[in-house]
Design a protein around this motif. Sequence first.
Motif, PDB file in Angstrom:
ATOM      1  N   LEU A   1      -3.713   5.106   3.584  1.00 29.31           N
ATOM      2  CA  LEU A   1      -2.349   4.955   3.079  1.00 29.31           C
ATOM      3  C   LEU A   1      -1.588   6.281   3.129  1.00 29.31           C
ATOM      4  N   ALA A   2      -2.258   7.365   2.783  1.00 33.50           N
ATOM      5  CA  ALA A   2      -1.616   8.682   2.799  1.00 33.50           C
ATOM      6  C   ALA A   2      -1.153   9.039   4.212  1.00 33.50           C
ATOM      7  N   THR A   3      -2.013   8.787   5.191  1.00 34.72           N
ATOM      8  CA  THR A   3      -1.644   9.094   6.583  1.00 34.72           C
ATOM      9  C   THR A   3      -0.525   8.185   7.052  1.00 34.72           C
ATOM     10  N   MET A   4      -0.578   6.920   6.629  1.00 28.95           N
ATOM     11  CA  MET A   4       0.481   5.976   6.989  1.00 28.95           C
ATOM     12  C   MET A   4       1.826   6.431   6.423  1.00 28.95           C
ATOM     13  N   VAL A   5       1.825   6.809   5.149  1.00 33.81           N
ATOM     14  CA  VAL A   5       3.083   7.166   4.485  1.00 33.81           C
ATOM     15  C   VAL A   5       3.710   8.412   5.104  1.00 33.81           C
ATOM     16  N   ILE A   6       2.905   9.456   5.319  1.00 34.52           N
ATOM     17  CA  ILE A   6       3.526  10.691   5.824  1.00 34.52           C
ATOM     18  C   ILE A   6       3.908  10.581   7.302  1.00 34.52           C
ATOM     19  N   THR A   7       3.252   9.664   8.032  1.00 37.14           N
ATOM     20  CA  THR A   7       3.719   9.384   9.402  1.00 37.14           C
ATOM     21  C   THR A   7       5.009   8.566   9.342  1.00 37.14           C
ATOM     22  N   ALA A   8       5.047   7.631   8.400  1.00 32.99           N
ATOM     23  CA  ALA A   8       6.216   6.758   8.272  1.00 32.99           C
ATOM     24  C   ALA A   8       7.475   7.513   7.874  1.00 32.99           C
TER      25      ALA A   8
ATOM     26  N   VAL B   1      -3.944  15.495   6.513  1.00 36.36           N
ATOM     27  CA  VAL B   1      -4.830  14.722   5.628  1.00 36.36           C
ATOM     28  C   VAL B   1      -6.305  15.025   5.886  1.00 36.36           C
ATOM     29  N   ALA B   2      -6.646  15.539   7.070  1.00 38.09           N
ATOM     30  CA  ALA B   2      -8.056  15.766   7.432  1.00 38.09           C
ATOM     31  C   ALA B   2      -8.829  16.606   6.406  1.00 38.09           C
ATOM     32  N   PRO B   3      -8.307  17.743   5.931  1.00 36.51           N
ATOM     33  CA  PRO B   3      -9.069  18.518   4.936  1.00 36.51           C
ATOM     34  C   PRO B   3      -9.347  17.725   3.649  1.00 36.51           C
ATOM     35  N   ILE B   4      -8.348  16.951   3.219  1.00 39.75           N
ATOM     36  CA  ILE B   4      -8.521  16.114   2.024  1.00 39.75           C
ATOM     37  C   ILE B   4      -9.590  15.060   2.305  1.00 39.75           C
ATOM     38  N   ALA B   5      -9.568  14.492   3.523  1.00 43.03           N
ATOM     39  CA  ALA B   5     -10.532  13.458   3.900  1.00 43.03           C
ATOM     40  C   ALA B   5     -11.953  14.017   3.933  1.00 43.03           C
ATOM     41  N   LEU B   6     -12.117  15.212   4.499  1.00 45.55           N
ATOM     42  CA  LEU B   6     -13.456  15.805   4.585  1.00 45.55           C
ATOM     43  C   LEU B   6     -14.013  16.097   3.185  1.00 45.55           C
ATOM     44  N   GLU B   7     -13.152  16.566   2.301  1.00 47.91           N
ATOM     45  CA  GLU B   7     -13.601  16.813   0.919  1.00 47.91           C
ATOM     46  C   GLU B   7     -14.040  15.513   0.258  1.00 47.91           C
ATOM     47  N   ALA B   8     -13.236  14.452   0.421  1.00 54.26           N
ATOM     48  CA  ALA B   8     -13.577  13.148  -0.166  1.00 54.26           C
ATOM     49  C   ALA B   8     -14.825  12.567   0.495  1.00 54.26           C
TER      50      ALA B   8
ATOM     51  N   HIS C   1     -19.906  10.467   0.308  1.00 59.10           N
ATOM     52  CA  HIS C   1     -20.865  10.133   1.371  1.00 59.10           C
ATOM     53  C   HIS C   1     -20.276   9.134   2.363  1.00 59.10           C
ATOM     54  N   ILE C   2     -19.069   9.436   2.831  1.00 56.69           N
ATOM     55  CA  ILE C   2     -18.407   8.617   3.852  1.00 56.69           C
ATOM     56  C   ILE C   2     -18.504   9.369   5.181  1.00 56.69           C
ATOM     57  N   SER C   3     -18.916   8.680   6.233  1.00 59.16           N
ATOM     58  CA  SER C   3     -19.121   9.337   7.529  1.00 59.16           C
ATOM     59  C   SER C   3     -17.802   9.813   8.139  1.00 59.16           C
ATOM     60  N   LYS C   4     -17.918  10.774   9.039  1.00 64.71           N
ATOM     61  CA  LYS C   4     -16.733  11.273   9.744  1.00 64.71           C
ATOM     62  C   LYS C   4     -16.084  10.166  10.576  1.00 64.71           C
ATOM     63  N   LEU C   5     -16.926   9.306  11.173  1.00 64.69           N
ATOM     64  CA  LEU C   5     -16.410   8.195  11.974  1.00 64.69           C
ATOM     65  C   LEU C   5     -15.492   7.319  11.134  1.00 64.69           C
ATOM     66  N   ALA C   6     -15.949   6.952   9.938  1.00 66.98           N
ATOM     67  CA  ALA C   6     -15.152   6.107   9.049  1.00 66.98           C
ATOM     68  C   ALA C   6     -13.887   6.825   8.606  1.00 66.98           C
ATOM     69  N   LEU C   7     -14.011   8.109   8.319  1.00 67.04           N
ATOM     70  CA  LEU C   7     -12.851   8.887   7.875  1.00 67.04           C
ATOM     71  C   LEU C   7     -11.763   8.917   8.952  1.00 67.04           C
ATOM     72  N   LEU C   8     -12.166   9.169  10.204  1.00 70.16           N
ATOM     73  CA  LEU C   8     -11.171   9.257  11.270  1.00 70.16           C
ATOM     74  C   LEU C   8     -10.559   7.897  11.574  1.00 70.16           C
ATOM     75  N   VAL C   9     -11.347   6.839  11.496  1.00 73.68           N
ATOM     76  CA  VAL C   9     -10.788   5.496  11.702  1.00 73.68           C
ATOM     77  C   VAL C   9      -9.719   5.206  10.637  1.00 73.68           C
ATOM     78  N   ALA C  10      -9.997   5.617   9.394  1.00 71.22           N
ATOM     79  CA  ALA C  10      -9.024   5.425   8.316  1.00 71.22           C
ATOM     80  C   ALA C  10      -7.752   6.228   8.575  1.00 71.22           C
ATOM     81  N   LEU C  11      -7.923   7.505   8.952  1.00 72.14           N
ATOM     82  CA  LEU C  11      -6.761   8.361   9.178  1.00 72.14           C
ATOM     83  C   LEU C  11      -5.957   7.905  10.403  1.00 72.14           C
TER      84      LEU C  11
END
Length: 435
Positions: A107-114, A126-133, A138-148
């Motif tokens: 949602l964060a990536t959607m909003v700031i792109t929008a 958003v990537a640094p925030i995503a990596l911290e979360a 314990h969320i994989s990088k693959l899942a994080l990037l798909v979300a972003l």
Amino acid sequence: MAGTVVVSWWAALIGLALAIILILKKLNPVYSLLLGAIIGSLLGGANLLQTINILIAGSQSVVGTILRVLAAGMLAGVMMESGSAETLARTIVTKLGDRLAIFALALATMVITAVGVFIPVAVLIVAPIALEAGKRMHISKLALLVALSGGGKAGNIISPNPNTIAAAKGFNVELSQVMIADFIPALFGLAMAVILATLLKNKGSQVLDEDLENLTADAVDVENLPSLGSSLVTPVVAIVLLLLNPIGSVLNITALTKLNLDAMYVLPIAAIIGALAMKQGGKLREYAKAGMSRMTDVVLILLGAGAIGGLITNSSLPEQVIALIKAAHVSGTLLAPIAGILMGAAAASTSTGVILATGSFGKAILGFGVAPLAAAAMVHTGGIVIDHLPHGNYFHVTANAMHMDIAERSKCILYESLVGLTCCAVATIMLGFLG
């Protein structure tokens, strides 16, 4: 003049194919498009003077889009350089909490792109925030990037970014109308991104301590970021002003329908008001310069795409495409999303893909009786389906942002495409077949 010659359809096709091949071969996209337009015109029977006239006429046709893209640079500069986009992203992720981390990141990536930030920049923010979360949950990088990336794609089709402007002006409809038309497809895209990322959270490599260590050098000074209230001023003013005319039409308020507020002055006005609200008026020149520099490549590509569009428009290719689709008994409506998908994939860029699709196939799409707004929405959503291929910058920028190697980044391509395809399918069903 350009109108005195009709270029052979096969020559126009060769010119377009040559331009795409040269782009894939990493030649500068502008030169690729211009060279394709020149070769196609000459092969198709135009002489040297007629060829120049075709290129000039085609480039002149995109001047309106160029002016609006340059205006959007002001808004993008303020949102990116002031830290307001960072504030929006951090607020969304913090408020929704760890339990909804994947949804919050998408949602964060959607909003700031929008709100006018380019999708690669949105992912970088958003990537640094995503990596911290991701490390914490314990969320994989693959899942994080798909979300972003999925969230960014959803935001990209409802934003005042160059791709949306190109889709709107390519079919002579209002920017706000395209943003509204793509809103429901964007929500479906967001939902698909969240679902896929949730299913993938244990797939692929996990976030490592060294990934977080690398972030400290580029850490944002959170204390000096603008407040949430002041950060919202720019996008809220832009959206309200852009929607005044459509609201007036819906509610039959004559005064609003006569305003005719165009993105060309709405976006800079919103940017200036937002900068003043953040008490950053003194930095407006700096923000404008940064925004303009980000738009330079887009403007140049627009000129090249206008040239290739001039070639197609002055050829018999649109009529041949219409005849071929009719002979195959395939719905002509499908030409719009297919054109967007193919051109987005060829250029590995939403903006370039949409520009090429509207310039090359716009006439043929409208020739099937497709409404201009539906055509714009379908081409636009088609442009995000496979615009993330390795021959484009987005693939590599996002790989670096998430500290992924090429092999791991490539695993995301399928899932990103599913998000884009969801948006495109919903837009095509809603506006192409049911609309």
